[in-house]
Design a protein around this motif. Structure first.
Motif, PDB file in Angstrom:
ATOM      1  N   GLU A  78      25.475   7.638 -52.207  1.00  8.96           N
ATOM      2  CA  GLU A  78      25.870   8.843 -51.479  1.00  8.96           C
ATOM      3  C   GLU A  78      25.950   8.586 -49.977  1.00  8.96           C
ATOM      4  O   GLU A  78      26.837   9.100 -49.305  1.00  8.96           O
ATOM      5  CB  GLU A  78      24.916   9.997 -51.775  1.00  8.96           C
ATOM      6  CG  GLU A  78      25.019  10.527 -53.191  1.00  8.96           C
ATOM      7  CD  GLU A  78      26.399  11.054 -53.531  1.00  8.96           C
ATOM      8  OE1 GLU A  78      27.019  11.726 -52.677  1.00  8.96           O
ATOM      9  OE2 GLU A  78      26.860  10.777 -54.646  1.00  8.96           O
ATOM     10  N   ARG A  79      25.029   7.784 -49.451  1.00  3.55           N
ATOM     11  CA  ARG A  79      25.059   7.446 -48.022  1.00  3.55           C
ATOM     12  C   ARG A  79      26.320   6.657 -47.683  1.00  3.55           C
ATOM     13  O   ARG A  79      26.945   6.875 -46.642  1.00  3.55           O
ATOM     14  CB  ARG A  79      23.828   6.642 -47.639  1.00  3.55           C
ATOM     15  CG  ARG A  79      22.563   7.482 -47.612  1.00  3.55           C
ATOM     16  CD  ARG A  79      21.325   6.668 -47.385  1.00  3.55           C
ATOM     17  NE  ARG A  79      21.214   6.257 -45.989  1.00  3.55           N
ATOM     18  CZ  ARG A  79      20.160   5.633 -45.475  1.00  3.55           C
ATOM     19  NH1 ARG A  79      19.118   5.342 -46.237  1.00  3.55           N
ATOM     20  NH2 ARG A  79      20.133   5.293 -44.211  1.00  3.55           N
ATOM     21  N   LYS A 100      29.178   6.822 -49.370  1.00  7.38           N
ATOM     22  CA  LYS A 100      30.296   7.764 -49.502  1.00  7.38           C
ATOM     23  C   LYS A 100      30.426   8.642 -48.268  1.00  7.38           C
ATOM     24  O   LYS A 100      31.535   9.016 -47.884  1.00  7.38           O
ATOM     25  CB  LYS A 100      30.106   8.648 -50.732  1.00  7.38           C
ATOM     26  CG  LYS A 100      30.415   7.987 -52.028  1.00  7.38           C
ATOM     27  CD  LYS A 100      30.250   8.996 -53.150  1.00  7.38           C
ATOM     28  CE  LYS A 100      30.493   8.404 -54.502  1.00  7.38           C
ATOM     29  NZ  LYS A 100      30.293   9.406 -55.571  1.00  7.38           N
ATOM     30  N   ALA A 101      29.293   8.974 -47.656  1.00  5.39           N
ATOM     31  CA  ALA A 101      29.304   9.820 -46.463  1.00  5.39           C
ATOM     32  C   ALA A 101      29.766   9.057 -45.224  1.00  5.39           C
ATOM     33  O   ALA A 101      29.946   9.635 -44.165  1.00  5.39           O
ATOM     34  CB  ALA A 101      27.910  10.396 -46.219  1.00  5.39           C
TER      35      ALA A 101
END
Length: 72
Positions: free
Chosen positions: A56-57, A59-60
């Motif tokens: 997720e990090r 992707k952000a």
């Protein structure tokens, strides 16, 4: 250790396959984004939720601390 922790624990090979490659898993460890919750003589396990957080990090758009962007 609870049984539920063992079920969500991935071996280093499985964790590397889950995130995409062994090198990406190494980069996560070097950047201190993830560390195994069990590290013994012959047993190492990564928490699948920690790996999800790393993904997720990325992707952000967050960069790894070594200064290179990792693209899965």
């Amino acid at each position: 250790m609870k049984y539920s922790q063992l079920r969500r624990g991935l071996s280093p090979e499985d964790a590397a396959a889950y995130v995409g490659s062994k090198e990406l898993l190494r980069q996560f460890e070097r950047a201190k984004w993830v560390k195994p919750f069990i590290r013994g003589n012959r047993l190492t396990r990564f928490d699948i939720r920690d790996l999800d957080t790393c993904i997720e990090r990325l992707k952000a758009g967050e960069l790894l601390s070594n200064g290179t962007a990792a693209t899965p």
